[in-house]
Design an enzyme around this catalytic site. Structure first.
Site, PDB file in Angstrom:
ATOM      1  N   TYR A 104       0.818  -1.217   0.000  1.00 33.76           N
ATOM      2  CA  TYR A 104       0.000   0.000   0.000  1.00 33.76           C
ATOM      3  C   TYR A 104       0.858   1.276   0.000  1.00 33.76           C
ATOM      4  O   TYR A 104       0.794   2.085  -0.937  1.00 33.76           O
ATOM      5  CB  TYR A 104      -0.926  -0.047   1.219  1.00 33.76           C
ATOM      6  CG  TYR A 104      -1.742   1.195   1.485  1.00 33.76           C
ATOM      7  CD1 TYR A 104      -2.413   1.862   0.461  1.00 33.76           C
ATOM      8  CD2 TYR A 104      -1.871   1.683   2.785  1.00 33.76           C
ATOM      9  CE1 TYR A 104      -3.187   2.990   0.722  1.00 33.76           C
ATOM     10  CE2 TYR A 104      -2.651   2.798   3.063  1.00 33.76           C
ATOM     11  CZ  TYR A 104      -3.294   3.453   2.039  1.00 33.76           C
ATOM     12  OH  TYR A 104      -4.057   4.561   2.309  1.00 33.76           O
TER      13      TYR A 104
ATOM     14  N   ASN B 172       8.307  -9.634  -1.017  1.00 33.18           N
ATOM     15  CA  ASN B 172       8.116 -11.094  -1.021  1.00 33.18           C
ATOM     16  C   ASN B 172       6.649 -11.461  -1.260  1.00 33.18           C
ATOM     17  O   ASN B 172       6.298 -12.640  -1.222  1.00 33.18           O
ATOM     18  CB  ASN B 172       8.631 -11.737   0.275  1.00 33.18           C
ATOM     19  CG  ASN B 172       7.786 -11.355   1.481  1.00 33.18           C
ATOM     20  OD1 ASN B 172       6.893 -10.527   1.386  1.00 33.18           O
ATOM     21  ND2 ASN B 172       8.075 -11.960   2.623  1.00 33.18           N
TER      22      ASN B 172
ATOM     23  N   PHE C 232      10.028  -0.637   3.888  1.00 35.88           N
ATOM     24  CA  PHE C 232       8.640  -0.861   4.326  1.00 35.88           C
ATOM     25  C   PHE C 232       8.376  -2.325   4.684  1.00 35.88           C
ATOM     26  O   PHE C 232       7.383  -2.609   5.334  1.00 35.88           O
ATOM     27  CB  PHE C 232       7.658  -0.524   3.195  1.00 35.88           C
ATOM     28  CG  PHE C 232       7.608   0.916   2.820  1.00 35.88           C
ATOM     29  CD1 PHE C 232       7.085   1.852   3.698  1.00 35.88           C
ATOM     30  CD2 PHE C 232       8.081   1.346   1.594  1.00 35.88           C
ATOM     31  CE1 PHE C 232       7.031   3.187   3.348  1.00 35.88           C
ATOM     32  CE2 PHE C 232       8.032   2.677   1.235  1.00 35.88           C
ATOM     33  CZ  PHE C 232       7.509   3.598   2.114  1.00 35.88           C
TER      34      PHE C 232
ATOM     35  N   LYS D 296       2.366  -5.901   9.785  1.00 34.31           N
ATOM     36  CA  LYS D 296       1.805  -4.669  10.371  1.00 34.31           C
ATOM     37  C   LYS D 296       0.494  -4.834  11.128  1.00 34.31           C
ATOM     38  O   LYS D 296      -0.147  -3.838  11.448  1.00 34.31           O
ATOM     39  CB  LYS D 296       1.647  -3.623   9.281  1.00 34.31           C
ATOM     40  CG  LYS D 296       0.699  -4.065   8.177  1.00 34.31           C
ATOM     41  CD  LYS D 296       0.317  -2.912   7.279  1.00 34.31           C
ATOM     42  CE  LYS D 296      -0.747  -3.335   6.309  1.00 34.31           C
ATOM     43  NZ  LYS D 296      -1.241  -2.286   5.461  1.00 34.31           N
TER      44      LYS D 296
ATOM     45  N   SER E 292       6.248   4.687  13.119  1.00 39.02           N
ATOM     46  CA  SER E 292       4.824   4.890  13.376  1.00 39.02           C
ATOM     47  C   SER E 292       4.603   5.731  14.621  1.00 39.02           C
ATOM     48  O   SER E 292       5.398   5.682  15.574  1.00 39.02           O
ATOM     49  CB  SER E 292       4.184   3.516  13.571  1.00 39.02           C
ATOM     50  OG  SER E 292       2.893   3.632  14.084  1.00 39.02           O
ATOM     51  N   ALA E 293       3.485   6.446  14.623  1.00 37.93           N
ATOM     52  CA  ALA E 293       3.096   7.217  15.803  1.00 37.93           C
ATOM     53  C   ALA E 293       2.804   6.305  16.982  1.00 37.93           C
ATOM     54  O   ALA E 293       2.669   6.771  18.113  1.00 37.93           O
ATOM     55  CB  ALA E 293       1.863   8.056  15.484  1.00 37.93           C
TER      56      ALA E 293
ATOM     57  N   TYR F 122       4.217  -5.589  17.559  1.00 37.92           N
ATOM     58  CA  TYR F 122       4.332  -4.769  16.345  1.00 37.92           C
ATOM     59  C   TYR F 122       4.926  -3.397  16.696  1.00 37.92           C
ATOM     60  O   TYR F 122       5.898  -2.943  16.086  1.00 37.92           O
ATOM     61  CB  TYR F 122       2.960  -4.595  15.681  1.00 37.92           C
ATOM     62  CG  TYR F 122       2.901  -3.429  14.733  1.00 37.92           C
ATOM     63  CD1 TYR F 122       3.440  -3.520  13.457  1.00 37.92           C
ATOM     64  CD2 TYR F 122       2.341  -2.210  15.125  1.00 37.92           C
ATOM     65  CE1 TYR F 122       3.419  -2.432  12.598  1.00 37.92           C
ATOM     66  CE2 TYR F 122       2.308  -1.128  14.281  1.00 37.92           C
ATOM     67  CZ  TYR F 122       2.851  -1.237  13.020  1.00 37.92           C
ATOM     68  OH  TYR F 122       2.838  -0.150  12.185  1.00 37.92           O
TER      69      TYR F 122
ATOM     70  N   LYS G 252       8.784  -1.349  15.883  1.00 34.97           N
ATOM     71  CA  LYS G 252       9.017   0.004  15.350  1.00 34.97           C
ATOM     72  C   LYS G 252      10.039   0.735  16.224  1.00 34.97           C
ATOM     73  O   LYS G 252      10.988   1.349  15.727  1.00 34.97           O
ATOM     74  CB  LYS G 252       7.705   0.791  15.289  1.00 34.97           C
ATOM     75  CG  LYS G 252       6.718   0.281  14.231  1.00 34.97           C
ATOM     76  CD  LYS G 252       7.248   0.445  12.826  1.00 34.97           C
ATOM     77  CE  LYS G 252       6.345  -0.118  11.765  1.00 34.97           C
ATOM     78  NZ  LYS G 252       6.983  -0.276  10.456  1.00 34.97           N
TER      79      LYS G 252
ATOM     80  N   ASN H 137      -8.543  -4.409   9.713  1.00 39.39           N
ATOM     81  CA  ASN H 137      -8.402  -3.926  11.091  1.00 39.39           C
ATOM     82  C   ASN H 137      -8.597  -2.423  11.143  1.00 39.39           C
ATOM     83  O   ASN H 137      -9.049  -1.880  12.139  1.00 39.39           O
ATOM     84  CB  ASN H 137      -6.989  -4.203  11.617  1.00 39.39           C
ATOM     85  CG  ASN H 137      -6.712  -5.677  11.778  1.00 39.39           C
ATOM     86  OD1 ASN H 137      -7.533  -6.390  12.350  1.00 39.39           O
ATOM     87  ND2 ASN H 137      -5.585  -6.140  11.267  1.00 39.39           N
TER      88      ASN H 137
ATOM     89  N   GLY I 259      -6.608  -1.635  23.797  1.00 38.66           N
ATOM     90  CA  GLY I 259      -5.330  -1.180  23.251  1.00 38.66           C
ATOM     91  C   GLY I 259      -5.398   0.147  22.521  1.00 38.66           C
ATOM     92  O   GLY I 259      -4.364   0.729  22.213  1.00 38.66           O
ATOM     93  N   ASP I 260      -6.621   0.641  22.228  1.00 34.13           N
ATOM     94  CA  ASP I 260      -6.715   1.926  21.529  1.00 34.13           C
ATOM     95  C   ASP I 260      -6.335   3.090  22.444  1.00 34.13           C
ATOM     96  O   ASP I 260      -6.759   3.121  23.599  1.00 34.13           O
ATOM     97  CB  ASP I 260      -8.144   2.168  21.027  1.00 34.13           C
ATOM     98  CG  ASP I 260      -8.390   1.551  19.660  1.00 34.13           C
ATOM     99  OD1 ASP I 260      -7.407   1.293  18.946  1.00 34.13           O
ATOM    100  OD2 ASP I 260      -9.570   1.323  19.318  1.00 34.13           O
TER     101      ASP I 260
HETATM  102  C1  WQD Z   1      -8.498   4.293  13.979  1.00 34.80           C
HETATM  103  C2  WQD Z   1      -9.679   4.610  14.886  1.00 34.80           C
HETATM  104  C3  WQD Z   1     -10.388   2.775  16.258  1.00 34.80           C
HETATM  105  C4  WQD Z   1     -11.783   0.174  13.048  1.00 34.80           C
HETATM  106  C5  WQD Z   1      -3.188   1.367  13.730  1.00 34.80           C
HETATM  107  C6  WQD Z   1      -1.855   0.946  14.273  1.00 34.80           C
HETATM  108  C7  WQD Z   1      -0.799   1.921  13.848  1.00 34.80           C
HETATM  109  C8  WQD Z   1      -0.765   2.049  12.354  1.00 34.80           C
HETATM  110  C9  WQD Z   1      -2.138   2.313  11.776  1.00 34.80           C
HETATM  111  C10 WQD Z   1      -0.364   0.160  10.844  1.00 34.80           C
HETATM  112  C11 WQD Z   1      -9.524   4.031  16.288  1.00 34.80           C
HETATM  113  C12 WQD Z   1     -11.473   3.161  15.279  1.00 34.80           C
HETATM  114  C13 WQD Z   1     -11.259   1.229  13.761  1.00 34.80           C
HETATM  115  C14 WQD Z   1     -13.172  -0.095  13.148  1.00 34.80           C
HETATM  116  C15 WQD Z   1     -13.398   1.782  14.642  1.00 34.80           C
HETATM  117  N1  WQD Z   1      -0.088   0.927  11.815  1.00 34.80           N
HETATM  118  N2  WQD Z   1     -12.043   2.022  14.548  1.00 34.80           N
HETATM  119  N3  WQD Z   1     -13.931   0.731  13.936  1.00 34.80           N
HETATM  120  O1  WQD Z   1      -5.464   1.906  15.730  1.00 34.80           O
HETATM  121  O2  WQD Z   1      -5.104   4.350  15.179  1.00 34.80           O
HETATM  122  O3  WQD Z   1      -3.549   2.635  14.270  1.00 34.80           O
HETATM  123  O4  WQD Z   1      -3.098   1.433  12.322  1.00 34.80           O
HETATM  124  O5  WQD Z   1      -0.118  -0.442  10.016  1.00 34.80           O
HETATM  125  O6  WQD Z   1       0.410   1.518  14.326  1.00 34.80           O
HETATM  126  O7  WQD Z   1      -1.924   0.899  15.679  1.00 34.80           O
HETATM  127  O8  WQD Z   1      -5.831   2.796  13.352  1.00 34.80           O
HETATM  128  O9  WQD Z   1      -7.551   2.535  11.619  1.00 34.80           O
HETATM  129  O10 WQD Z   1      -7.264   0.707  13.344  1.00 34.80           O
HETATM  130  O11 WQD Z   1      -8.242   2.888  14.018  1.00 34.80           O
HETATM  131  O12 WQD Z   1     -14.140   2.469  15.343  1.00 34.80           O
HETATM  132  O13 WQD Z   1     -13.703  -1.048  12.552  1.00 34.80           O
HETATM  133  O14 WQD Z   1     -10.843   3.989  14.338  1.00 34.80           O
HETATM  134  O15 WQD Z   1     -10.947   2.447  17.496  1.00 34.80           O
HETATM  135  O16 WQD Z   1     -10.068   4.959  17.181  1.00 34.80           O
HETATM  136  P1  WQD Z   1      -5.034   2.940  14.760  1.00 34.80           P
HETATM  137  P2  WQD Z   1      -7.231   2.164  13.016  1.00 34.80           P
END
Ligand code: WQD
Length: 341
Positions: A13, A34, A83, A87, A127-128, A152, A156, A201, A300-301
């Site tokens: 991506y 890969n 990259f 993830k 990553s943040a 994960y 980082k 996810n 975890g959020d």
């Molecule tokens: C964003 C917001 C969820 C899905 C993660 C990794 C980070 C980076 C990007 C990746 C959150 C909410 C999500 C859903 C929802 N790495 N949500 N319903 O968690 O901020 O970051 O992805 O490769 O390292 O931690 O991103 O898009 O999963 O979530 O309400 O079905 O959306 O709770 O508040 P996140 P996210």
């Protein structure tokens, strides 16, 4: 002569969008992948957008040192953007060894091969997530990193340190870590975009798949957080803007404009957007109704995170430009283009 950038994970991506912007800026690109988490859709899209049928492509696993070394033997690499990594946060909790092995060994191999070939400029995709639940917002690059909550996230942090220490000890290696916030959206051509395997996810792919009918209903994870509308706040960065930040960082390295051997930049917009606001904006800009419900919080959020982007703005001469509406329209155009394939 044009400088050559190796993009590991270049068929994925972010890697595919970065490859497009590197060509646009006049660089040559070698792609290594890969194909463990993608198919040829994006690589073929890159060829179409750039009109380049001849992009050197190595289907190799960066965990294979001999293969990485051979690539460096065969190509003159001026910079690497790394990259190639797993993830999925949840999967990393279930399979820590797989994550540590893959994400650490592949990066060690890249650095080792670069060092053995006279050095290199190395850009690491961080990553943040390294900031965790930060006390003060927005976060600057000086905000302390917190212990990661997943393997994960740990990889980082560890790779940042590996790069920092390698730069310190190796005169011929320079490094930049870009800390991404939440990358979303797709190329305006709708020829490349995010292709999650299985149930997404991340929020935006879940939204677009729900809108197209692949998923029944989006769950908003929690509306009882201490924010204005009760949903979490994130800094959603457009994928093309993010790709351009890589070009700016690579140019800084290649043109000898770095102020230190190892530098870190936040790559975000500087604007917090709530999950509810994002859902509302998606409905509005694409003129549709999304099936969604409020669900329990996701473990975890973090409640809120967004970037102070001053350093990237000033030092990289880079700024996020696309509006969230443009980005969400591009994500929807990409999802629709997939349905037509
Ligand atoms: C964003 C917001 C969820 C899905 C993660 C990794 C980070 C980076 C990007 C990746 C959150 C909410 C999500 C859903 C929802 N790495 N949500 N319903 O968690 O901020 O970051 O992805 O490769 O390292 O931690 O991103 O898009 O999963 O979530 O309400 O079905 O959306 O709770 O508040 P996140 P996210």
């Amino acid at each position: 002569m044009a400088k050559t950038v190796l993009v590991s994970g270049g068929a994925g991506y972010i890697g595919s969008h970065v490859t497009v912007e590197l060509f646009a800026a006049g660089y040559e690109v070698v792609v290594a992948d890969n194909m463990s988490n993608c198919d040829l859709t994006c690589f073929n899209g890159v060829k179409k957008i750039t009109g380049r049928e001849d992009i050197p492509f190595y289907e190799i696993d960066c965990c294979d040192y001999a293969a990485v070394n051979r690539l460096f033997d065969e190509q003159k690499i001026d910079a690497v953007i790394h990259f190639a990594a797993f993830k999925a946060v949840g999967e990393s909790v279930a399979e820590p060894l797989m994550y540590y092995r893959n994400n650490l060994v592949s990066f060690l191999n890249i650095l080792e091969a670069a060092k053995n070939h006279g050095g290199c400029n190395v850009l690491f995709s961080s990553s943040a997530t390294v900031y965790g639940e930060a006390e003060n917002l927005p976060v600057t690059e000086k905000t302390p990193r917190l212990p990661a909550t997943s393997p994960y996230g740990n990889t980082k942090t560890m790779c940042e340190d590996i790069l920092r220490d390698t730069v310190r000890a190796t005169e011929t290696i320079k490094g930049i870590a870009l800390r991404y916030f939440n990358p979303i959206g797709a190329h305006p051509s709708a020829l490349i975009g995010e292709l999650p395997r299985g149930v997404p996810n991340n929020l935006v792919p879940f939204i677009t798949q729900t809108a197209i009918g692949k998923r029944e209903c989006l769950s908003i994870f929690g509306n009882d957080y201490p924010t204005e509308d009760g949903t979490c706040l994130r800094d959603y960065i457009d994928i093309v803007d993010l790709a351009k930040a890589h070009v700016a960082a690579v140019s800084r390295m290649l043109d000898g404009r770095m102020k230190e051997g190892y530098e870190i930049f936040n790559v975000g917009t500087g604007r917090p957007v709530s999950v509810q606001e994002l859902v509302d904006a998606f409905e509005k800009v694409n003129d549709l109704k999304l099936n969604y419900k409020i669900a329990p919080r996701r473990p975890g959020d973090v409640v809120a995170i967004w970037a102070d982007t001053t350093l990237a703005n000033e030092e990289l001469g880079w700024k996020a430009e696309r509006t969230i509406e443009e980005t969400l329209a591009s994500a929807w155009a990409w999802e629709k283009s997939l349905a037509g394939k």
